[in-house]
Design a protein around this motif. Structure first.
Motif, PDB file in Angstrom:
ATOM      1  N   ILE A  85      59.760 139.208  86.142  1.00 54.02           N
ATOM      2  CA  ILE A  85      59.655 139.375  84.552  1.00 54.02           C
ATOM      3  C   ILE A  85      60.589 139.758  84.052  1.00 54.02           C
ATOM      4  CG2 ILE A  85      58.025 140.236  82.888  1.00 54.02           C
ATOM      5  CD1 ILE A  85      56.620 138.365  84.847  1.00 54.02           C
ATOM      6  N   ASP A  86      61.312 141.004  84.463  1.00 53.61           N
ATOM      7  CA  ASP A  86      62.450 141.743  84.052  1.00 53.61           C
ATOM      8  C   ASP A  86      63.108 142.564  85.173  1.00 53.61           C
ATOM      9  OD1 ASP A  86      61.160 143.817  83.765  1.00 53.61           O
ATOM     10  OD2 ASP A  86      60.631 143.687  81.717  1.00 53.61           O
ATOM     11  N   ALA A  87      64.130 143.060  84.745  1.00 51.30           N
ATOM     12  CA  ALA A  87      64.639 143.994  85.813  1.00 51.30           C
ATOM     13  C   ALA A  87      63.979 144.918  86.546  1.00 51.30           C
ATOM     14  CB  ALA A  87      66.142 144.680  85.033  1.00 51.30           C
ATOM     15  N   ASP A  88      62.777 145.274  85.733  1.00 50.27           N
ATOM     16  CA  ASP A  88      61.865 146.449  86.154  1.00 50.27           C
ATOM     17  C   ASP A  88      60.388 146.080  86.715  1.00 50.27           C
ATOM     18  OD1 ASP A  88      63.891 148.563  85.952  1.00 50.27           O
ATOM     19  OD2 ASP A  88      63.161 148.613  83.816  1.00 50.27           O
ATOM     20  N   THR A  89      60.067 144.723  86.514  1.00 50.46           N
ATOM     21  CA  THR A  89      58.836 144.157  86.788  1.00 50.46           C
ATOM     22  C   THR A  89      58.724 143.056  87.581  1.00 50.46           C
ATOM     23  OG1 THR A  89      58.074 145.421  84.878  1.00 50.46           O
ATOM     24  CG2 THR A  89      56.705 143.585  85.725  1.00 50.46           C
ATOM     25  N   VAL A 139      59.196 135.200  80.746  1.00 51.04           N
ATOM     26  CA  VAL A 139      60.082 134.285  81.418  1.00 51.04           C
ATOM     27  C   VAL A 139      60.104 132.960  80.801  1.00 51.04           C
ATOM     28  CG1 VAL A 139      59.973 133.204  83.881  1.00 51.04           C
ATOM     29  CG2 VAL A 139      59.316 135.517  83.338  1.00 51.04           C
ATOM     30  N   PRO A 140      61.358 132.496  80.435  1.00 47.85           N
ATOM     31  CA  PRO A 140      61.409 131.230  79.506  1.00 47.85           C
ATOM     32  C   PRO A 140      60.794 130.079  80.102  1.00 47.85           C
ATOM     33  CG  PRO A 140      63.707 132.656  79.658  1.00 47.85           C
ATOM     34  CD  PRO A 140      62.575 133.455  80.711  1.00 47.85           C
ATOM     35  N   HIS A 158      46.524 129.535  78.330  1.00 50.39           N
ATOM     36  CA  HIS A 158      47.680 130.060  77.474  1.00 50.39           C
ATOM     37  C   HIS A 158      48.811 129.042  77.840  1.00 50.39           C
ATOM     38  CE1 HIS A 158      45.582 133.846  76.382  1.00 50.39           C
ATOM     39  NE2 HIS A 158      45.403 133.897  77.758  1.00 50.39           N
ATOM     40  N   ARG A 159      49.048 128.402  76.616  1.00 48.57           N
ATOM     41  CA  ARG A 159      50.271 127.406  76.636  1.00 48.57           C
ATOM     42  C   ARG A 159      51.311 128.127  75.662  1.00 48.57           C
ATOM     43  NH1 ARG A 159      52.639 122.814  75.078  1.00 48.57           N
ATOM     44  NH2 ARG A 159      53.113 121.011  76.719  1.00 48.57           N
ATOM     45  N   ARG A 160      52.665 127.733  76.208  1.00 46.67           N
ATOM     46  CA  ARG A 160      53.489 128.077  75.294  1.00 46.67           C
ATOM     47  C   ARG A 160      53.795 126.682  74.241  1.00 46.67           C
ATOM     48  NH1 ARG A 160      57.838 131.559  76.116  1.00 46.67           N
ATOM     49  NH2 ARG A 160      57.730 131.391  78.333  1.00 46.67           N
ATOM     50  N   ALA A 161      53.691 127.091  72.978  1.00 42.11           N
ATOM     51  CA  ALA A 161      53.972 125.919  72.196  1.00 42.11           C
ATOM     52  C   ALA A 161      55.349 125.756  71.836  1.00 42.11           C
ATOM     53  CB  ALA A 161      53.202 126.338  70.684  1.00 42.11           C
ATOM     54  N   HIS A 162      55.448 124.507  71.130  1.00 41.80           N
ATOM     55  CA  HIS A 162      56.832 124.064  70.679  1.00 41.80           C
ATOM     56  C   HIS A 162      57.630 125.093  69.988  1.00 41.80           C
ATOM     57  CE1 HIS A 162      56.463 120.371  73.189  1.00 41.80           C
ATOM     58  NE2 HIS A 162      55.317 120.113  72.509  1.00 41.80           N
ATOM     59  N   ASP A 163      56.720 125.794  68.885  1.00 39.10           N
ATOM     60  CA  ASP A 163      57.472 126.501  68.055  1.00 39.10           C
ATOM     61  C   ASP A 163      57.562 127.991  68.606  1.00 39.10           C
ATOM     62  OD1 ASP A 163      54.900 127.679  68.301  1.00 39.10           O
ATOM     63  OD2 ASP A 163      54.369 127.495  66.069  1.00 39.10           O
ATOM     64  N   GLY A 164      57.381 128.036  69.811  1.00 36.94           N
ATOM     65  CA  GLY A 164      57.457 129.731  70.488  1.00 36.94           C
ATOM     66  C   GLY A 164      56.280 130.181  70.350  1.00 36.94           C
ATOM     67  N   GLY A 165      55.004 129.953  69.771  1.00 29.98           N
ATOM     68  CA  GLY A 165      54.021 130.656  69.887  1.00 29.98           C
ATOM     69  C   GLY A 165      53.299 130.268  71.298  1.00 29.98           C
ATOM     70  N   ILE A 166      52.014 131.050  71.308  1.00 27.56           N
ATOM     71  CA  ILE A 166      51.030 130.765  72.261  1.00 27.56           C
ATOM     72  C   ILE A 166      50.091 130.142  72.058  1.00 27.56           C
ATOM     73  CG2 ILE A 166      49.919 131.765  74.273  1.00 27.56           C
ATOM     74  CD1 ILE A 166      53.009 131.899  74.545  1.00 27.56           C
TER      75      ILE A 166
END
Length: 193
Positions: A85-89, A139-140, A158-166
């Motif tokens: 996920i990131d440097a710590d997770t 995570v991009p 849950h799906r990442r939308a084209h506008d960046g929302g979920i």
């Protein structure tokens, strides 16, 4: 997976922060237990109930079969693969679809996760619907996060939308459309007919 209090699991009950490499070396030495790393600290994962294991296996089988039939450069992997996920997770979803070049045989992390799946259990509800929802979408490359219910038939998609929302859909029948990578899995296959 359900999380346990580390004080009851680790020889040293004091929590300790670990970097990714240190954590992986430590986790390999822990016999009979699995861990995720959250905010730099190891978090034990509890044993699974039979219903959780059955549904988790069916989700992976549905994804694997569909991807093999579809062709392309994606593969379904069962639990045990890490999503960084990131440097710590680092989380270990119940299933993950990775796309792109094949993951090396000795790798422990998905290099390009596109779909992650968590099978909900009573002890993980808050983590799976809160911290993991937030984490996975940091995570991009992750486009789909499926939370599969065990208490009743249903999948929260849950799906990442084209506008960046979920965008979120709750399904109890029919097919779950997963594009990318351009596949669909049937809820009947997850829960049995």
């Amino acid at each position: 997976m359900q999380h346990l209090n580390m004080g009851a699991v680790m020889e040293n009950p004091r929590r300790q922060r670990m970097g990714r490499d240190e954590f992986r070396q430590w986790a390999e030495q822990q016999e009979g237990a699995r861990y995720e790393r959250v905010d730099g600290e190891p978090v034990a994962m509890a044993p699974e109930r039979a219903i959780h294991a059955r549904i988790k296996a069916r989700v992976w089988q549905a994804l694997d079969r569909t991807l093999r039939d579809h062709g392309g450069d994606c593969e379904a992997l069962p639990d045990g693969m890490t999503v960084e996920i990131d440097a710590d997770t680092d989380y270990e979803p119940d299933a993950v679809v990775n796309c792109g070049p094949p993951i090396p045989d000795d790798a422990v992390a998905a290099t390009n996760p596109v779909i992650v799946v968590e099978v909900l259990s009573p002890g993980t509800k808050g983590v799976d619907t809160g911290a993991k929802l937030d984490g996975y979408f940091r995570v991009p490359g992750i486009v789909h996060y499926l939370i599969v219910l065990t208490a009743r038939r249903g999948v929260i998609h849950h799906r990442r939308a084209h506008d960046g929302g979920i965008d979120t859909r709750i399904l109890s029948s029919g097919k779950i459309e997963l594009d990318p990578p351009g596949i669909a899995i049937d809820i009947d296959e997850i829960y049995g007919r």
